[in-house]
Motif scaffolding. Structure first.
Motif, short mmCIF file in Angstrom:
data_model
loop_
_atom_site.label_atom_id
_atom_site.label_comp_id
_atom_site.label_asym_id
_atom_site.label_seq_id
_atom_site.Cartn_x
_atom_site.Cartn_y
_atom_site.Cartn_z
N LYS A 41 41.00 -74.98 128.74
CA LYS A 41 41.37 -75.69 127.50
C LYS A 41 40.53 -75.21 126.33
CE LYS A 41 42.78 -79.83 129.98
NZ LYS A 41 42.34 -81.14 130.44
N MET A 42 39.25 -74.94 126.56
CA MET A 42 38.37 -74.44 125.49
C MET A 42 38.81 -73.05 125.04
SD MET A 42 35.98 -76.68 124.83
CE MET A 42 37.35 -77.81 124.91
N VAL A 43 39.08 -72.20 126.00
CA VAL A 43 39.47 -70.82 125.71
C VAL A 43 40.80 -70.80 124.95
CG1 VAL A 43 40.22 -68.66 126.81
CG2 VAL A 43 38.15 -69.82 127.60
N GLU A 44 41.71 -71.64 125.39
CA GLU A 44 43.02 -71.73 124.72
C GLU A 44 42.86 -72.26 123.30
OE1 GLU A 44 45.93 -73.93 127.01
OE2 GLU A 44 46.91 -74.58 125.17
N SER A 45 42.03 -73.26 123.11
CA SER A 45 41.88 -73.83 121.76
C SER A 45 41.18 -72.84 120.83
CB SER A 45 41.13 -75.16 121.82
OG SER A 45 39.77 -74.96 122.10
N ALA A 46 40.36 -71.96 121.37
CA ALA A 46 39.71 -70.94 120.52
C ALA A 46 40.72 -69.89 120.06
CB ALA A 46 38.57 -70.28 121.28
N GLY A 47 41.83 -69.76 120.79
CA GLY A 47 42.87 -68.83 120.37
C GLY A 47 43.13 -67.67 121.32
N ALA A 48 42.45 -67.62 122.46
CA ALA A 48 42.64 -66.50 123.40
C ALA A 48 44.06 -66.52 123.96
CB ALA A 48 41.63 -66.58 124.54
N SER A 81 27.77 -65.88 131.85
CA SER A 81 26.79 -65.41 132.84
C SER A 81 25.40 -65.94 132.52
CB SER A 81 26.77 -63.88 132.89
OG SER A 81 26.36 -63.36 131.65
N ALA A 82 25.12 -66.18 131.24
CA ALA A 82 23.81 -66.71 130.85
C ALA A 82 23.92 -68.18 130.43
CB ALA A 82 23.20 -65.87 129.74
N GLY A 83 24.96 -68.84 130.90
CA GLY A 83 25.08 -70.27 130.66
C GLY A 83 25.94 -70.66 129.48
N ASP A 84 25.74 -71.92 129.04
CA ASP A 84 26.62 -72.50 128.02
C ASP A 84 26.54 -71.78 126.67
OD1 ASP A 84 24.03 -73.49 127.98
OD2 ASP A 84 24.58 -75.56 127.55
N GLY A 85 25.39 -71.21 126.33
CA GLY A 85 25.26 -70.47 125.07
C GLY A 85 26.11 -69.21 125.07
N ASP A 86 26.17 -68.56 126.19
CA ASP A 86 27.00 -67.36 126.38
C ASP A 86 28.47 -67.71 126.14
OD1 ASP A 86 28.38 -65.19 127.94
OD2 ASP A 86 26.33 -64.69 128.53
N GLY A 108 24.26 -75.16 132.52
CA GLY A 108 23.68 -75.80 131.33
C GLY A 108 22.29 -75.27 131.04
N MET A 109 22.19 -74.01 130.70
CA MET A 109 20.87 -73.44 130.38
C MET A 109 20.30 -74.13 129.13
SD MET A 109 20.01 -71.22 132.62
CE MET A 109 18.68 -70.30 131.85
N HIS A 110 21.17 -74.51 128.20
CA HIS A 110 20.76 -75.28 127.03
C HIS A 110 21.08 -76.76 127.29
CE1 HIS A 110 21.06 -77.05 122.98
NE2 HIS A 110 20.30 -76.04 122.54
N GLU A 113 28.03 -77.57 122.30
CA GLU A 113 29.39 -78.13 122.30
C GLU A 113 30.32 -77.20 121.55
OE1 GLU A 113 29.34 -81.99 120.55
OE2 GLU A 113 28.37 -82.94 122.29
N TYR A 114 31.58 -77.22 121.90
CA TYR A 114 32.62 -76.51 121.13
C TYR A 114 33.74 -77.52 120.88
CZ TYR A 114 36.11 -73.10 119.71
OH TYR A 114 37.06 -72.41 119.00
N ARG A 115 34.03 -77.72 119.59
CA ARG A 115 35.05 -78.69 119.18
C ARG A 115 34.83 -80.06 119.83
NH1 ARG A 115 40.51 -75.03 118.21
NH2 ARG A 115 39.46 -73.60 116.80
N GLY A 116 33.57 -80.47 119.84
CA GLY A 116 33.22 -81.79 120.31
C GLY A 116 33.12 -81.95 121.82
N GLU A 117 33.29 -80.86 122.56
CA GLU A 117 33.22 -80.94 124.02
C GLU A 117 31.95 -80.23 124.51
OE1 GLU A 117 35.38 -82.50 125.98
OE2 GLU A 117 36.79 -83.02 124.38
N ARG A 118 31.22 -80.90 125.36
CA ARG A 118 30.01 -80.31 125.95
C ARG A 118 30.42 -79.23 126.95
NH1 ARG A 118 26.72 -82.13 130.38
NH2 ARG A 118 24.53 -81.55 130.13
N LEU A 119 29.86 -78.03 126.77
CA LEU A 119 30.29 -76.89 127.60
C LEU A 119 29.62 -76.88 128.98
CD1 LEU A 119 30.28 -74.11 124.83
CD2 LEU A 119 32.23 -75.40 125.73
#
Lengths: 353, 103
Positions: free
Chosen positions: A271-278, A214-219, A249-251, A255-261
């Motif tokens: 894919k990001m959520v899955e790789s984090a383990g959710a 809700s508050a962008g990529d940092g969130d 892109g508020m920031h 990046e998470y695991r080399g991917e720009r959010l």
């Protein structure tokens, strides 16, 4: 020419011809393909949506055997709250309201949350939530998850300890705005982990990060880091539901695991959520109130299908007020909701809603 | 009516009225997609996957297995007791059950 009753994205009932309906279904699908760089719906999928929207019955449903699991990010509070949050203000205690969802509504899962559902607000009163959740999980059978929003915005002035990027950026203070977000992400991550570990201590079954981004990529980044930690260090299932279809892109550089959010759409977010383990991902596709429900549902269905094909974990698209093709109004009409519901399950390849 | 009722009627598995909770547990504990989760639960219950949403079939099966039923029958497992039986039936680790048994 035959006319069909349908609705606009704000909920208003309108009549549309068959040609107008088909035009909107194709338009919604094409818009998703254009924005998300994904495949549009096929001819046969558009035909199936057309059948759903021209069904003269007021409500529709999936065929026998096609039912899916329902998750939820409001739960008992929709019955209790009467503070302008679309609740109906019945004076029930939380335990009774949760049990109504299990035994009265036939929900497959349900959350436990509170007013001001932000983890920053929850942190000082976690013992209260531990106590109440302990009672709830001992008296229910369906999976119950602890649910709130990361809400990075609560860490900026005037509500939090860091300068507000929304003030700094218009003033040209880009470096300061980036630093404020980086510090806020560190604090939010710690708070998310703190709340997760506390609720795990009493044997909570699942943790639901709601309205993520809700508050962008940092969130989004803080959530992914917290998910990773909680999956490694607790026994809870993790659900991640997004705030909107596009990560702002508020920031811009997170990046998470080399991917720009920044800029990610649902298939990339999954894919990001899955790789984090959710364990379950809830994509959001926004409703456009100036377009018809047919346009919005076709658009949502195209995004959902693409997201489901990209992921290896269950996908539960959000289908509440103003998202998932459901009209943006306080009392979403069931004729529109059931059409969105059926479309997402039978064409959008959802594993749940 | 809110948001749950239209979705429960249009697409939901019916929770403990049928076997929606059991399929949900498989998604949460094993990250199973819907068809795999249904197949897994159906095999454990010795029914067809489509039967999992049938309240007529599931009402009796749930009572026989003592995994919690929608109606208030005295003596049937409720709350964490039913959830504990579900963990054994599905051969999964449920956090609340693990915590309950430890204490």
């Amino acid at each position: 020419m035959e006319k069909h009753l349908t609705r606009m994205g704000d909920g208003k009932l309108v009549e549309m011809s068959s040609d107008e309906l088909r035009h909107d279904l194709e338009g919604g699908s094409e818009d998703a393909a254009d924005k998300g760089k994904i495949e549009p719906l096929s001819r046969s999928e558009i035909d199936s949506l057309f059948d759903i929207f021209t069904d003269s019955n007021k409500h529709v449903s999936v065929a026998h055997g096609n039912e899916v699991v329902l998750t939820d990010d409001v739960g008992h509070f929709r019955l209790i709250q009467d503070n302008g949050g679309c609740g109906i203000g019945i004076p029930l205690n939380h335990m009774a309201a949760v049990m109504l969802h299990e035994r009265g509504y036939g929900m497959d899962t349900t959350p436990y949350t509170a007013v001001d559902a932000t983890f920053k607000s929850f942190k000082p009163i976690m013992p209260y939530f531990q106590q109440e959740m302990e009672i709830i999980i001992k008296n229910t059978i369906i999976p119950i998850y602890f649910c709130a929003m990361p809400n990075l915005s609560a860490y900026y002035y005037p509500d939090g300890p860091f300068p507000n990027p929304s003030d700094l950026l218009p003033a040209g203070k880009v470096k300061e705005a980036l630093e404020a977000q980086e510090k806020a992400v560190e604090h939010l991550t710690k708070d998310l982990i703190f709340c997760g570990e506390k609720i795990d201590q009493i044997g909570c079954d699942s943790f639901n990060f709601d309205t993520v981004g809700s508050a962008g990529d940092g969130d989004f980044l803080a959530t992914l880091r917290a998910v990773e930690h909680l999956k490694k260090n607790t026994n809870m299932g993790i659900v991640v539901g997004m705030a909107s279809e596009f990560v702002l892109g508020m920031h811009g550089g997170f990046e998470y695991r080399g991917e720009r959010l920044a800029g990610m759409y649902p298939n990339e977010q999954a894919k990001m959520v899955e790789s984090a383990g959710a364990d379950i991902f809830g994509p959001v596709i926004n409703t456009n109130t100036r377009k018809s429900v047919a346009w919005n549902v076709a658009r949502t269905t195209a995004f959902s299908k693409s997201c489901s094909e990209a992921a290896n974990i269950p996908i539960h698209p959000n289908v509440g007020m103003g998202v998932g093709g459901v009209p943006m109004c306080e009392t979403p009409p069931a004729d529109a909701v059931t059409r969105a519901s059926k479309s997402l399950v039978e064409i959008g390849k959802a594993d749940g809603l | 009516m809110g948001m749950p009722v239209p979705h429960v009627m249009a697409s939901g598995m019916g929770g403990i009225r049928a076997a929606g909770d059991l399929v949900a547990w498989m998604q949460l504990t094993r990250r199973m997609r819907i068809n795999n989760a249904k197949a897994y639960v159906a095999e454990k219950l010795k029914v067809a996957p489509k039967d999992l949403s049938d309240v007529y079939i599931m009402r009796d099966i749930r009572e026989e297995l003592d995994i919690g039923i929608i109606t208030g029958v005295p003596g049937c497992a409720k709350g964490i007791e039913a959830r504990s039986n579900i963990a054994d039936l599905l051969d999964i680790e449920i956090n609340s059950v693990k915590h309950y048994r430890k204490n």
